[in-house]
Design a protein around this motif. Structure first.
Motif, PDB file in Angstrom:
ATOM      1  N   VAL A 271      -8.185  65.531 116.838  1.00  0.00           N
ATOM      2  CA  VAL A 271      -9.145  66.296 117.848  1.00  0.00           C
ATOM      3  C   VAL A 271      -8.937  67.784 118.123  1.00  0.00           C
ATOM      4  CG1 VAL A 271      -9.689  66.182 120.310  1.00  0.00           C
ATOM      5  CG2 VAL A 271      -9.316  64.158 119.053  1.00  0.00           C
TER       6      VAL A 271
ATOM      7  N   LEU B 237     -11.526  70.661 117.611  1.00  0.00           N
ATOM      8  CA  LEU B 237     -11.883  71.581 118.825  1.00  0.00           C
ATOM      9  C   LEU B 237     -11.818  72.806 118.361  1.00  0.00           C
ATOM     10  CD1 LEU B 237     -10.058  69.735 121.886  1.00  0.00           C
ATOM     11  CD2 LEU B 237     -12.520  70.130 121.503  1.00  0.00           C
TER      12      LEU B 237
ATOM     13  N   VAL C 210      -7.124  61.711 124.281  1.00  0.00           N
ATOM     14  CA  VAL C 210      -7.592  61.101 123.334  1.00  0.00           C
ATOM     15  C   VAL C 210      -7.087  59.370 123.210  1.00  0.00           C
ATOM     16  CG1 VAL C 210      -7.171  60.901 120.693  1.00  0.00           C
ATOM     17  CG2 VAL C 210      -7.427  63.087 122.150  1.00  0.00           C
TER      18      VAL C 210
ATOM     19  N   ILE D 235     -11.650  60.598 124.881  1.00  0.00           N
ATOM     20  CA  ILE D 235     -12.163  60.581 123.501  1.00  0.00           C
ATOM     21  C   ILE D 235     -11.843  59.497 122.866  1.00  0.00           C
ATOM     22  CG2 ILE D 235     -11.949  61.991 121.287  1.00  0.00           C
ATOM     23  CD1 ILE D 235     -11.946  64.510 123.210  1.00  0.00           C
TER      24      ILE D 235
ATOM     25  N   ARG E  46     -15.651  62.800 115.404  1.00  0.00           N
ATOM     26  CA  ARG E  46     -16.484  64.233 115.181  1.00  0.00           C
ATOM     27  C   ARG E  46     -17.607  64.264 116.048  1.00  0.00           C
ATOM     28  NH1 ARG E  46     -15.698  67.909 111.604  1.00  0.00           N
ATOM     29  NH2 ARG E  46     -14.824  66.516 109.802  1.00  0.00           N
TER      30      ARG E  46
ATOM     31  N   VAL F 169     -16.327  64.497 120.009  1.00  0.00           N
ATOM     32  CA  VAL F 169     -15.783  65.509 120.342  1.00  0.00           C
ATOM     33  C   VAL F 169     -16.810  66.581 120.479  1.00  0.00           C
ATOM     34  CG1 VAL F 169     -14.527  67.501 119.462  1.00  0.00           C
ATOM     35  CG2 VAL F 169     -13.514  65.399 119.181  1.00  0.00           C
TER      36      VAL F 169
END
Length: 197
Positions: free
Chosen positions: A16, A20, A129, A172, A182, A185
């Motif tokens: 993640v 980002l 996450v 997430i 993806r 995010v």
């Protein structure tokens, strides 16, 4: 905007973090900075050697992390000495990195133990996450070659999943594919910054 990013071991936090970065976020990884400030040739390493002696150096002149770990995990006083050297240097780098970020940037602080630290409320948003413990264990067995017992004890040593979710402003989920991750995010970045980013 200052963002806290956390997740349990093998939850996919590093992935993640990388996603980002793809969205232009400035990612500040405290663990990475803690290694940088005591890298070979730094004033930080000189201070550690002064406090712990030259025997904590490898033949190449780098800090022997295992040797230092054996000392500080066996002696809380020695651990505090190490922290008194490393923490201010890390904080100094964090301040520099935050100052260098643009006013409209997402500045993401990657903090594995954010739920445990009690600092979640110091961020504009907290991204957690999330993956169930059985998924974390499966990943540690498959990707790290750990035993079931090692994996379960590492999870038990961290905040509970419920504790992490309690500090989240955005969750997430990382139980699907990389494409699913993806997409999630991207959704979160758009929620934080608006769809034009």
């Amino acid at each position: 905007m200052r963002i806290g990013l956390t997740g349990g071991i093998a939850s996919g936090k590093s992935t993640v973090s990388a996603l980002l970065r793809e969205h232009g976020a400035v990612v500040i990884d405290a663990d990475q900075l803690a290694r940088e400030v005591v890298a070979k040739g730094t004033p930080g390493l000189e201070q550690v050697v002064e406090a712990f002696g030259p025997e904590i150096l490898t033949p190449e002149g780098e800090m022997d992390r295992a040797a230092v770990g054996a000392i500080v995990f066996a002696d809380e006083g020695r651990r505090r000495v190490l922290e008194s050297i490393v923490h201010p240097l890390v904080f100094e780098r964090v301040v520099e990195l935050e100052a260098a970020a643009g006013a409209d940037d997402l500045v993401v602080h990657d903090i594995p133990l954010l739920a445990e630290s009690g600092r979640a409320d110091t961020f504009d948003a907290v991204l957690v996450v999330d993956a169930p413990a059985e998924v974390q264990v499966e990943r540690m067995l498959r990707d790290r070659g750990w035993t079931q017992e090692d994996a379960e004890s590492r999870i038990a040593a961290q905040a509970t999943r419920a504790d992490r979710l309690a500090v989240a402003t955005h969750v997430i989920d990382n139980t699907g594919t990389l494409d699913d991750l993806r997409r999630r995010v991207t959704e979160v970045v758009e929620e934080l910054l608006g769809p034009e980013r």
